[in-house]
Design a protein around this motif. Structure first.
Motif, short mmCIF file in Angstrom:
data_model
loop_
_atom_site.label_atom_id
_atom_site.label_comp_id
_atom_site.label_asym_id
_atom_site.label_seq_id
_atom_site.Cartn_x
_atom_site.Cartn_y
_atom_site.Cartn_z
N MET A 62 0.80 -1.13 0.09
CA MET A 62 -0.09 -0.11 -0.08
C MET A 62 0.75 1.18 0.14
N PHE A 63 1.87 1.26 0.81
CA PHE A 63 2.79 2.21 1.00
C PHE A 63 3.47 2.90 -0.50
N VAL A 64 3.95 1.77 -1.16
CA VAL A 64 4.51 1.70 -2.36
C VAL A 64 3.58 2.38 -3.36
N PHE A 65 2.18 1.66 -3.36
CA PHE A 65 1.15 2.19 -4.40
C PHE A 65 0.99 3.67 -4.04
N TYR A 66 0.50 4.03 -2.66
CA TYR A 66 0.51 5.30 -2.53
C TYR A 66 1.58 6.43 -2.80
N THR A 67 2.73 5.90 -2.62
CA THR A 67 3.79 6.88 -2.88
C THR A 67 3.84 6.97 -4.61
N TYR A 68 3.69 5.92 -5.21
CA TYR A 68 3.63 6.11 -6.83
C TYR A 68 2.45 6.94 -6.97
N LEU A 69 1.08 6.95 -6.48
CA LEU A 69 -0.02 7.96 -6.81
C LEU A 69 0.29 9.55 -6.42
N VAL A 70 1.01 9.69 -5.38
CA VAL A 70 1.34 11.03 -4.91
C VAL A 70 2.61 11.78 -5.67
N PHE A 71 3.55 11.01 -6.06
CA PHE A 71 4.71 11.44 -6.45
C PHE A 71 4.99 11.15 -8.18
N PHE A 72 4.65 10.21 -8.51
CA PHE A 72 4.98 9.74 -10.04
C PHE A 72 3.69 9.64 -10.96
N ALA A 73 2.39 9.73 -10.45
CA ALA A 73 1.37 9.63 -11.34
C ALA A 73 1.13 10.88 -12.09
N PRO A 74 0.38 10.83 -13.16
CA PRO A 74 -0.17 11.91 -13.99
C PRO A 74 -0.87 13.13 -13.04
N PHE A 75 -0.54 14.38 -13.26
CA PHE A 75 -1.15 15.34 -12.39
C PHE A 75 -2.59 15.29 -11.99
N GLU A 76 -3.31 14.97 -12.99
CA GLU A 76 -4.78 15.03 -12.38
C GLU A 76 -5.01 13.94 -11.37
N LEU A 77 -4.37 12.71 -11.62
CA LEU A 77 -4.62 11.60 -10.49
C LEU A 77 -3.96 12.04 -9.45
N ARG A 78 -2.69 12.64 -9.46
CA ARG A 78 -2.03 13.17 -8.10
C ARG A 78 -2.74 14.23 -7.49
N SER A 79 -3.48 15.11 -8.07
CA SER A 79 -4.29 15.91 -7.38
C SER A 79 -5.56 15.57 -6.59
#
Length: 66
Positions: free
Chosen positions: A1-18
């Motif tokens: 979960m931590f790795v997945f959340y880190t990906y979503l917050v830092f490496f995902a496209p801007f809209e998804l990150r937001s």
């Protein structure tokens, strides 16, 4: 979960990150508000002692009964 959340917050496209950050802040604020409401509810529902009961408790302590 931590790795997945880190990906979503830092490496995902801007809209998804937001959206992920918005959802995270919303959940944290909701948890804080629910916690404060619960503590307030507990304070309201806690029965209070009558002055006579307080006097009785204190006099028992002075006598060493309790």
């Amino acid at each position: 979960m931590f790795v997945f959340y880190t990906y979503l917050v830092f490496f995902a496209p801007f809209e998804l990150r937001s959206k992920v950050i918005d959802l995270t802040v919303y959940v944290i604020v909701t948890l804080v508000l629910v916690s404060v409401a619960y503590v307030g509810y507990i304070f309201v529902k806690t029965p209070t002692l009558k002055p006579e009961e307080i006097y009785e408790i204190l006099s028992k302590r002075r006598r060493g009964e309790a």
